[in-house]
Each structure stands twice: as C-alpha cells, then as structure tokens.
Motif scaffolding. Sequence first.
Motif, mmCIF file in Angstrom:
data_model
loop_
_atom_site.group_PDB
_atom_site.id
_atom_site.type_symbol
_atom_site.label_atom_id
_atom_site.label_comp_id
_atom_site.label_asym_id
_atom_site.label_seq_id
_atom_site.Cartn_x
_atom_site.Cartn_y
_atom_site.Cartn_z
ATOM 1 N N GLN A 1 0.852 -1.190 0.000
ATOM 2 C CA GLN A 1 0.000 0.000 0.000
ATOM 3 C C GLN A 1 0.887 1.238 0.000
ATOM 4 O O GLN A 1 1.983 1.224 0.555
ATOM 5 C CB GLN A 1 -0.917 0.012 1.231
ATOM 6 C CG GLN A 1 -1.998 -1.043 1.132
ATOM 7 C CD GLN A 1 -2.716 -1.284 2.442
ATOM 8 O OE1 GLN A 1 -2.278 -0.864 3.496
ATOM 9 N NE2 GLN A 1 -3.814 -1.993 2.373
ATOM 10 N N ARG A 2 0.377 2.278 -0.618
ATOM 11 C CA ARG A 2 1.157 3.513 -0.726
ATOM 12 C C ARG A 2 0.275 4.682 -0.292
ATOM 13 O O ARG A 2 -0.881 4.783 -0.685
ATOM 14 C CB ARG A 2 1.597 3.692 -2.186
ATOM 15 C CG ARG A 2 2.454 4.902 -2.444
ATOM 16 C CD ARG A 2 2.844 4.998 -3.918
ATOM 17 N NE ARG A 2 3.785 3.974 -4.298
ATOM 18 C CZ ARG A 2 3.651 3.184 -5.358
ATOM 19 N NH1 ARG A 2 2.598 3.287 -6.145
ATOM 20 N NH2 ARG A 2 4.553 2.274 -5.640
ATOM 21 N N LEU A 3 0.849 5.529 0.533
ATOM 22 C CA LEU A 3 0.122 6.730 0.954
ATOM 23 C C LEU A 3 0.555 7.893 0.070
ATOM 24 O O LEU A 3 1.729 8.265 0.056
ATOM 25 C CB LEU A 3 0.434 7.047 2.425
ATOM 26 C CG LEU A 3 -0.139 8.349 2.977
ATOM 27 C CD1 LEU A 3 -1.657 8.296 3.016
ATOM 28 C CD2 LEU A 3 0.385 8.616 4.383
ATOM 29 N N TRP A 4 -0.391 8.430 -0.662
ATOM 30 C CA TRP A 4 -0.119 9.602 -1.509
ATOM 31 C C TRP A 4 -0.440 10.852 -0.708
ATOM 32 O O TRP A 4 -1.521 10.973 -0.137
ATOM 33 C CB TRP A 4 -0.991 9.565 -2.770
ATOM 34 C CG TRP A 4 -0.600 8.526 -3.765
ATOM 35 C CD1 TRP A 4 -0.695 7.174 -3.620
ATOM 36 C CD2 TRP A 4 -0.040 8.740 -5.072
ATOM 37 N NE1 TRP A 4 -0.236 6.530 -4.745
ATOM 38 C CE2 TRP A 4 0.167 7.483 -5.663
ATOM 39 C CE3 TRP A 4 0.293 9.883 -5.799
ATOM 40 C CZ2 TRP A 4 0.695 7.317 -6.938
ATOM 41 C CZ3 TRP A 4 0.814 9.726 -7.075
ATOM 42 C CH2 TRP A 4 1.021 8.457 -7.627
ATOM 43 N N LYS A 5 0.536 11.764 -0.695
ATOM 44 C CA LYS A 5 0.317 13.058 -0.032
ATOM 45 C C LYS A 5 0.277 14.098 -1.144
ATOM 46 O O LYS A 5 1.311 14.461 -1.686
ATOM 47 C CB LYS A 5 1.450 13.351 0.940
ATOM 48 C CG LYS A 5 1.595 12.303 2.037
ATOM 49 C CD LYS A 5 2.865 12.541 2.825
ATOM 50 C CE LYS A 5 2.977 11.602 4.002
ATOM 51 N NZ LYS A 5 4.211 11.821 4.755
ATOM 52 N N VAL A 6 -0.929 14.500 -1.485
ATOM 53 C CA VAL A 6 -1.108 15.310 -2.698
ATOM 54 C C VAL A 6 -1.427 16.755 -2.334
ATOM 55 O O VAL A 6 -2.268 17.022 -1.474
ATOM 56 C CB VAL A 6 -2.250 14.723 -3.564
ATOM 57 C CG1 VAL A 6 -2.465 15.558 -4.818
ATOM 58 C CG2 VAL A 6 -1.941 13.282 -3.932
ATOM 59 N N ARG A 7 -0.732 17.653 -2.985
ATOM 60 C CA ARG A 7 -1.065 19.083 -2.893
ATOM 61 C C ARG A 7 -1.667 19.470 -4.226
ATOM 62 O O ARG A 7 -1.027 19.340 -5.265
ATOM 63 C CB ARG A 7 0.187 19.915 -2.654
ATOM 64 C CG ARG A 7 0.879 19.599 -1.347
ATOM 65 C CD ARG A 7 0.408 20.513 -0.251
ATOM 66 N NE ARG A 7 1.060 20.169 1.016
ATOM 67 C CZ ARG A 7 0.613 20.561 2.184
ATOM 68 N NH1 ARG A 7 -0.474 21.287 2.264
ATOM 69 N NH2 ARG A 7 1.252 20.242 3.277
ATOM 70 N N ALA A 8 -2.912 19.914 -4.199
ATOM 71 C CA ALA A 8 -3.595 20.241 -5.457
ATOM 72 C C ALA A 8 -4.011 21.704 -5.453
ATOM 73 O O ALA A 8 -4.435 22.231 -4.424
ATOM 74 C CB ALA A 8 -4.819 19.351 -5.609
ATOM 75 N N PHE B 1 -2.287 0.802 9.560
ATOM 76 C CA PHE B 1 -1.179 1.498 10.239
ATOM 77 C C PHE B 1 0.063 1.473 9.350
ATOM 78 O O PHE B 1 0.856 2.397 9.356
ATOM 79 C CB PHE B 1 -0.876 0.844 11.584
ATOM 80 C CG PHE B 1 -1.875 1.193 12.651
ATOM 81 C CD1 PHE B 1 -2.052 2.507 13.046
ATOM 82 C CD2 PHE B 1 -2.642 0.218 13.261
ATOM 83 C CE1 PHE B 1 -2.977 2.841 14.022
ATOM 84 C CE2 PHE B 1 -3.573 0.539 14.241
ATOM 85 C CZ PHE B 1 -3.740 1.861 14.618
ATOM 86 N N GLY B 2 0.201 0.379 8.593
ATOM 87 C CA GLY B 2 1.355 0.261 7.697
ATOM 88 C C GLY B 2 1.388 1.406 6.701
ATOM 89 O O GLY B 2 2.437 2.000 6.449
ATOM 90 N N THR B 3 0.231 1.726 6.148
ATOM 91 C CA THR B 3 0.161 2.812 5.166
ATOM 92 C C THR B 3 0.531 4.136 5.811
ATOM 93 O O THR B 3 1.251 4.943 5.224
ATOM 94 C CB THR B 3 -1.269 2.890 4.571
ATOM 95 O OG1 THR B 3 -1.601 1.611 4.068
ATOM 96 C CG2 THR B 3 -1.361 3.915 3.468
ATOM 97 N N ILE B 4 0.050 4.343 7.010
ATOM 98 C CA ILE B 4 0.342 5.607 7.697
ATOM 99 C C ILE B 4 1.830 5.693 8.037
ATOM 100 O O ILE B 4 2.461 6.732 7.896
ATOM 101 C CB ILE B 4 -0.543 5.746 8.958
ATOM 102 C CG1 ILE B 4 -2.004 5.907 8.534
ATOM 103 C CG2 ILE B 4 -0.114 6.941 9.808
ATOM 104 C CD1 ILE B 4 -3.015 5.701 9.637
ATOM 105 N N ALA B 5 2.399 4.561 8.444
ATOM 106 C CA ALA B 5 3.818 4.580 8.832
ATOM 107 C C ALA B 5 4.735 4.650 7.615
ATOM 108 O O ALA B 5 5.801 5.250 7.662
ATOM 109 C CB ALA B 5 4.141 3.326 9.648
#
Lengths: 1012, 205
Positions: free
Chosen positions: A282-289, A607-611
């Motif tokens: 899983q991948r957490l995308w942190k997007v600024r739009a 939690f894995g995605t968040i970490a």
Amino acid sequence: MNLITWKKLMSKKRIDNFVTNYNKKVFFNFDGKKLSGFEGESLASALIANDIKLIGRSFKYHRPRGIMALGSEEPNALVRIHKNDRIEPNIQATKVKIFDGLVSQSQNRWPNLKYDLGKVISFFSRLLPAGFYYKTFMWPNFMWKTYEYFIRRLAGHGKASDVHEDPDKYEHIHFHVDVIIVGAGPTGLVSTLLTAQSGLKTLLVDENNYFGGCLLYENDIKINSLEGKVWAYKISKKLKKMPNVTLLNNSTVFGYHDHNYITIAEECSNYSVDEYLTFPRQRLWKVRAKKVILAQGLIERPLIMSGNDLPGVMLSGSVRGYINNYGVLPGDEVLICTNNDDAYRTALTLHNVGAKVKYVLDIRAKAKGKIIESVKNLGIEVLFGYGIASVNGNREVKNVEIGPLSEAGSSIIEKTKKIKVNLVAVSGGWTPSVHLFSQSGGKLIWDKKYFCFKPSIHVQEEMTIGGTDGSFDIKKSIDETIGKTKTLLKQFGIRTFKKVNLKIEAPSLSNEIRSIWRLPNEQGKKTSDKAFVDFQNDVLTSDILLASNEGYNSIEHLKRYTTLGMGTDQGKTSNMAGIGILSNKLSKNIEEIGTTTYRYPYTPVTFGTIAGNDIKSLFDPVRLTKIDPWHRLNHAKYEHVGQWMRAWYYPQKNENFRDAVNREVYNTRQSAGILDASTLGKIDIKGSDVRKFLNMIYTNDWSSIKKGQCKYGLMLKEDGMVMDDGVTSCINDNHFHMTTTTTGAPVVMSWMEEWLQTEWPNLDVFLTSVTEQWSVISIAGPKSRDILKASNCNVNLNEKIFPMMTFKDGLIDNVPARIFRISFTGELSYEINVPSKHGLRIWQKILKNGEDFGLMPYGTEAMHVLRAEKGFIIVGQETDGSVNPVDLGMDWIISKKKNDFIGKRSLAITSSTNDRKQLVGIFTDDPNKVLPEGAHAVESSKEKTPVKMIGHITSSYFSPNCNRSIALGLIKNGHSKFGDTIYFPLLDKDVVSAKIVKPCFFDSKGERINGL
Amino acid sequence: MGYSYLNLKDKKVLNSTSCFKKEQILSKNKDIGITINYHNNINIFNIRGNYKISDFQMLVNENFKYKVPSSIGRFNQNKISFLLNLGPDELLFISLGSNLTTIEKLEKNLKRIQLTITKVSDQYEMLNLTGKKVRWILSKGCPINLDKNFTVPGLCFQTILGHSNVILFCKEENSFSLLILSSYLDYVINWLKVSSHEHGYKIFN
C-alpha cells in the motif's frame, strides 16, 4: 444460485480483460471451503456466485449477516484475509479482489459461523440497549476489572495477526498537481478529460479497479451510442496515454485536509504478490492540489424495517451492480421495496436475467413514469403504498411480510401477507457522498426535494460535481460538470476549450421520493423489533429512540451514546436514517437536527500505510560521529542523546556497567580520560555586531572578550528560565565560535536566527551551523597536557601561555586544530576541534600516544559523574524549563551592568519570589545508597499521604572519587537549608534519609583545573 | 589495557567502516532506477552577506565564469563548482576536487568586500543521484514538487528527505545532487536503498 442464470450471465459478451476475466479461474478459500471464482471479481461477488450468503456475525448480537452493498459502503461483510503469515482482519469482502490462494474467514463467531455460541447474546438483547455498558458496569466499583476482562474479549470484530510484525512493505509519495478529481464516474471522467485536454497536470483517483463509477454497474446508460462502461473504458484508455494525467485506481482518498492537502491510500498489490519485501503493498499519496474536484457520487440508503439485517436483504442498486458488473445473481426469487424510481431499474435487470421478481413494493402512494410502466408491462406486480412489515428467516431471508401502509406511513393497516423470497432488494433513496467535502470544511444544506444533505458553502479551492453535488440526473449532471469545469479552467487562465459532445441515453426517472425513515410493523402484532439502522455497530431503531428519551437529542450526543455511524464504514448507509428517525421522534425538521462531523479516514487505512517506510532503522535517524567506527571496534555500549548515538561506556573484559563507569571516572582524575564530544552543538558566528548579539543572547557581559578568550554563557528564554548553556570563544574580532548542548543545538540555532531575522535585522551577524564540521576530542585529567604534547601538537601548552578559558589554533599530527582550554570535569582539560574528516585519525593518534600515560576513553555516563562531582549542571537534567539561574546558584553569571538580555525582565520577577526550588547537593545518610533520579523529597519520614513534595533529585550517581553516592536536586528554598535532613520515599517502600549540602563534592577549591 | 585501532591507510578497513559500499540491486525487469554516487573530495563554503554588490558579482564572474544566481532557489555551475542561492543573504559554494587556490583567493577577497565565509566542507556529504526513477524515488521522502516541468535543472532547495534535512539541486532532468549533514549519511543511504529497492539501484564511490 440458479445455474441456468449463472451460465446465461457468463455467456454475456464482455470486453476482454474488463472487470472479470472469465478465462482465468481462481481458487480461494472461505472458512475452510475451497471455492472458485474468476480473476478480477471481488470476494463478495465470488461468494455470491458460490451461493454463500452468510458471511459473518454481527458485532453485538452475533446476528447472521451477509452482503448488503457493492463497495466501500458495505457494513456487514467483513472478513479476515490471509496468506501465510500475512493477516488482515475487518476487510470488506466487497473490496477484496480474489486471487489464487486467498484464504478468507468469517469473523466474530465461535466455534463456527453456522453455529455461533455468541448468538445467545441476542436472546438477551432487550437487556442490552444503547448505553447498557454505562448503566450496567458502574457498580460495584471493584468489579470493573472483571467486567473489563470479559468486555474486552467480546469486543471488536476480527482478530489481528498473532505475529506482531507486519511483513509487508509500505511507502509514501509526495505529489503535486493542478487538479485532482476524486471519483471516476461519468462526471469525474468528463471533468478529467476537460482538464487534461487543457494541459493541466491532472490526477484522477478512484477506489475501484476500473474507471466508470456507476457506469460499471448499469446496463441502461449509453454514451455516444456506447454502453456506459465501454465509453468509460475508452475514455480511461485515452487519458492513460496523456502525459499530464495520472490515473490512480484501487485508491481511496481518505482525507481532505487544509490547503487542498489530500491523502490517498493506494492498494499497490494484494496478497497474491510474493515479492512483498520488495514491492509496496500500500502507498500513501500526499497530494497538494491547486484545485480539487469531488465527484464521489451517491450512496444508496437502505430501508429500515424488522429483520432488515438478514443475509439476502440487499441494496437495490447493489443487486443490479452484481449482475451487471460481475455477472452474478444474488437471488432468483426477489421482492423489491422502494421509495423512489431507481429500484425499478433493478426490477428490469433482474427480469432480464431470468430472476422472478415477485413484487415491487413502492411505499409511495402513487407514482407515474415510463420506467414504472415498463416494469408493469413485464407482468411484475407493483404495489403502491405498500411496505415490508418484517423480513423473516433464520440464517438468511426465507420470506417477507408485506402490507399496505397508512396514509402517514406510521402503520400497516391490514393483515400482512407472507411472501416466499430469497432476495429482498431495498432502496431508501440516495445520499450524496459528502464526506470529503465536509472534511474540507464545507457546509451542507438539506435538499427537501431529494431528502438528502448536499454541499452548500465551499471553503477551500474545491468544487463538487455530479451526485456529490446533489445532482441525480446523469444528463443534467454531465452538462453541469462541463460548465463547472470550464469555469475552473478559466481560473487557470484557460479560455479556449475542446468541445465535449456527449449524447447520453439513460432511463428517465422521476424525482419523487417518499421518506419513511422506519417502516412500521403490522399493527398490534408483537414482533422482536430488530430494525437495524447501523448494521456494523448493531444500532437499532429502538436504541435511537431510547437515547432520545434519555436526553441525547443532539445528533452528536446520540452518535456517541449509541455508536451510530462510528464503525469502520463511517455510517455511510446508516447516518441519514439515524438523523431521520431522530427528527421524527423530536418532531423537528431534519435541517434542525443537522449532521454529525465527517472525519478522516473515509475508509479504514492500515497502520502500515500511515507509517510508510518510517519503521525500524528508518523510524528516526541515528546520527553518528566520525569517530564512531573506533567506538564500535572497541565494543562501546551506546546511549541515545537526541538522535545521536553516543558511546555510553567502554566495558573491559567482564566489567559490568557500574564497574566500567567507576573505572573511567577514577582513571580520568588519576591520569586522564578521552571523550568523543563531537556531538556538541557548534555555531560559527560572524559579523561586526556579534558582541552586541551575544550580550542579548547570554546573561553575562561579552563586551570585553578578547581574541583567543573563551567564556561560559547561559541563555534564558523570554520567561527568564534557563534554555541552554555553552562556551563561546572569540576567534577574532568579528568571528566567534559558540558551543551548545548536544540536544539543544538545532533549537538554539533556529531560536537565534529567529531573533536575528525578526527582532534585530539591523545587526550585522551571521550564523552558520558547524556541528558536523568539527570533530571534538576532549582530554581531561592531570596528565592531559603531557598526552597532548606527546601527540605531535605544535601549540605551546605552558599554563601561562595557554591558560584556562582560552584557545589556540595549531597543528596536531599536521592536522589543523582549534584547541580550547575549557573543562567540564574540573580537571586540566583540552577540547580539541579538528575538521571532522580527520577526527578518527587524531582520536586514534592521541589515544595511542596517551596509553602510556594511562589515558582511557570514557563515555557519557562517566562524563555525567565527573561533572556532577563538581556540581556542574546539565541543561535539561538540572533544569526543566522552570529553573532560572538564581535557582541554580548561578547569580554570578547575571550581568548587573547590562541594560538588557533576553529574559532579564522575567528573571527579575521570578527570582524575587519565595519558595522556589533551588539546586543543592544531597548526601544520603547511607553512603552506598544511590537515589533514583526523579525521587521526590519530603520533609518528614512520617507524614501521612498526600505527602507534601518539596523537591526532587535531578542527578544521582556513585562517585568513585568521593567513594560515596552523590546527588544534585532541586529543593524548595534549598539554599537556606544546608545541613537539613530530608527524606526520599521510594517505590519499594524504603524511605532514604539524606542531608542537604553544597552542590560541589570534589575539589571544591578548584585547584585541579590547572593541573598543578 | 590495549585498545584496538583501525588501520586508516588500508582501503579495505576504511570501506568496512563506511556505510557507503559498492552495491547493486536490479529491479524485477533487470533495471536500475537510480545510481548513487558519492563525492568524497569537495570543498564547501557558506557565504553570508549582501552578495548583490558588484564587487562580488565581478569576483565570481572572473573566477568561475558564471553569474551569481539572481534568485533564491537557483544555482549556477561550471565543470568544477556550483554556487547555490539559498537565501536573501546566503550562498553556498561547492567546489569539486581540491583546487584550493581559487577558493583561498575568493575567501581573501570576500573578507575585503565584507562578506563572511565559513568553511563547511566537513559539515556535509554530497551524493549524486541519477537515473530514470530518481524523481519518483526522491518524491517518496521529499515534499517539494519534483515534477520535471517544475523542478528544472538550475533549481535548488533546502528541504527534507525522510527525516533528514538536505539541500537538493537539480543538474539535469534525471540528475540531482544531494547535500546531507554528515551525521545523517548512514540514514540517508539506508533510506535511499529501501526506497529504491523495487526500482533497482547501484551505488558506487
């Protein structure tokens, strides 16, 4: 499952590799049964195809539960999935794609799903209404621990893995876009096409594997003469080829934060991938739009009636979706109950695939329309003004009781009729998916026409389109989307647009809807009122009414009291009904009730995605000095100091911690010790106003410091409390070298920069952090001068030429060195700074030469003992943000001449107050007793609790040089209590008596500092 | 007691103490997404003050044949040096190789024109990162916009990578240099290895 229907569905022509790949059979396991399905379909679909309706047991009453919905709104069908050691509980069967080897298990049942002993609880359901925990387990007090044990064992859904280490890999990614479109339904796709064609960097996100949203589930929508899903497929293929477009499928936007910051959880690979250590799961995308377009569509609401939670009761649109998207039929004897036109589409779809639709019950008194006529023309009986009184069955739907509703919809006015069915498709209307809009801070408004909350006031750079915007007609919403997107493009300065010609063919549905939030039971008939509102948390209609009766009339209070909408599904299917039932109960309009606050995450996130990869060695950086390889080679034991790893002590042979530290401390005072002090903060300060600057930063006077001199300084915060300390040296007139504590270095640097940039921009002062530029080797002890001499040092070390608190530039073994005559041990001491790339070599050189003089390395623990013997403070140990220089007995460092320095005014106030805790030395009566740091001091050993605390121990060690324990402590009015006895009650019930003494235990006259 | 000492003249011993070891991991498609190269002979100077004065501009132009970067977040370069504009009164000069003569000359002249210069060569370690996946991999821990249309060659940033402060500058479309505080080198190398694993990486000195 009707085999004929199944085969018929399978023979339907489908696009290659689209959703379900009928050429690839997949074998999986559910509760020990080996089953098969097809690649691409969800676990829910495969279970339906295998005629499995009972999927799990409910949270509180252990009621049998099946599949109700199609996607992330599913409240019931939660399973535990695993492959080898990789286990994940509470996964919606509707969201898992099956693969070969998938093992899934039902949850919350024992010993098995069919015969679950927990079901016994439901017999006592009347005793277990909302809030029963609060009412039942309050007394007697002492029993709580016993109750808690059982409650905790019963609570929760699935069981997490017993292996507490997640074997999968996760990661984060930062991404910046012009526009993010959330939801790839028809409006989302149209909007994406427009922004993409205009050249904007566009990100399209959808939680499904394929783009198309509702088009995937419908077979009665055509766009440009193409079946809806085919059109969607073609558009997504076109978008995929555009370099300015990123398409994210299997990805859920779960958070909409301030400043258009969006968080997305992407499912990169499922458990079928074996290289899980390499590829992220899983991948957490942190997007600024710059702009956000919300196109999440609508969520269908269930109808609330007795027995509505039985497996076989499904949302009408979802039934249609399973048929049209996956080619599976959830039941072949069907009753449909609706309050709107949409469910008639389900009737047509069911009829087309050969299912028997026994009745369409329309709770509206009357309704007209083409679609209704179409259903009637197929011979399906439509009963207006009818409702379901109860759904009956043991582990799945067997029959329903139906009857005509009163005009007000509050009762069934005739004797009910029992109808044998195996599927009940219900539609209670549609709710715009406004979770993200609400998270963005947007305000909602009640739409009286469609009975739903929809977006009203937009707060961030965002717009809502399609169903999310409260638009229910596909043609109209696509037209609106085109208009809105063009307006958005104009904000980017785009004035010319490519034409989007879309010919949409969709069934014509009326807007009429009748809202009965809870369908009544048959009048006078005694029923077990199991009408569920929140399926995941087992919240009944009666719970809501009870909560209201008990005064929980605010929807926020009611939510917390009943746990309505607090499950992992975030109340997607339950919140509206809950609000509606409360509004009826209170005879208030729904808009007066309002909604609860929508919070992150929209769907559960691991939690894995968040970490991400911030785990193990990457959890927090470990900083190492250049001399570190030597420490390792010589088996140093380490301690963390901030992010630094510092050598703590160097055990020899079989030495334990205490023996090693005692040896290092003793040896340093007898001959010499060497310390890696490279971690000390170092700041290079340059400019013509440095003295002025230092005068403001430090409490003492820096006006007269001359080239080559060093001076100890104490920094205070604005509140007059000690912030940091260190020695600053004058390299030349406009150049100073400041040292800070190891952990204080970044704080001091940014704090001083802040003062320079905000308050004193006129000062000609420039700061450069040089902490890592210099390796610092400290030699302390009576033989340190001899050792330095023997280390090929070209500096004249004569006491008169190189006295205490001065420095010299020179060479050690031909390496340029800056040598400071400063001491943190009270011994003759040199702090040797060399460019850090030479640090290891010079350390080895000095130590090798010094071995003959008895030189030994000492770690941070010995350093602490040595300085404590002298009563030198460590900021952060003797201070805690509430200690001023006077408390520390360091009045001498406060300049009386200076007009000002940071903290001066506050210091004047605090230092004049009484009863302050002051730094003193502590000698325990038993010299071998070492007090624990933090031990609380009391005045009498016989005081009754609560005992008045008069202070605490800040540092405590055994001193081999004093041959006894020593301690420093902050004691109330300590400076006037020298000689007094105080007591330290310890955790082991022991009470240690001790005397207050001056805080210097060794060489109180300071004779050793010059090594004379 | 006799202590153990490292033979610092022995390259093998030196390599054994370094986190920077030659290493290659291929991706599933036998690809290398990022190449990490360690620069071990650099001189770095922090220059503070009003760098807009003409004397300094001339000095840089004469010595390095490029202009002082006009705006913050930009850098200019020649074959042996970089000049990064980090702030309204801060430049960072990086010289590759050990040609100190020019730098000493610069330092002397800077004093004359009242700019302050601080040697920070040992404060930092410098890595060169190249490869077609370099932007993607850096994006895993760096919050700035690394889109190739935004972060173009000639731009530099003081930012973070994972939990480490770094100075990142873009030299070519798929080529970046990374300045790291030397105590964070182990962490950053480890971070790069973990983040590059699926794409393949190669480390050489």
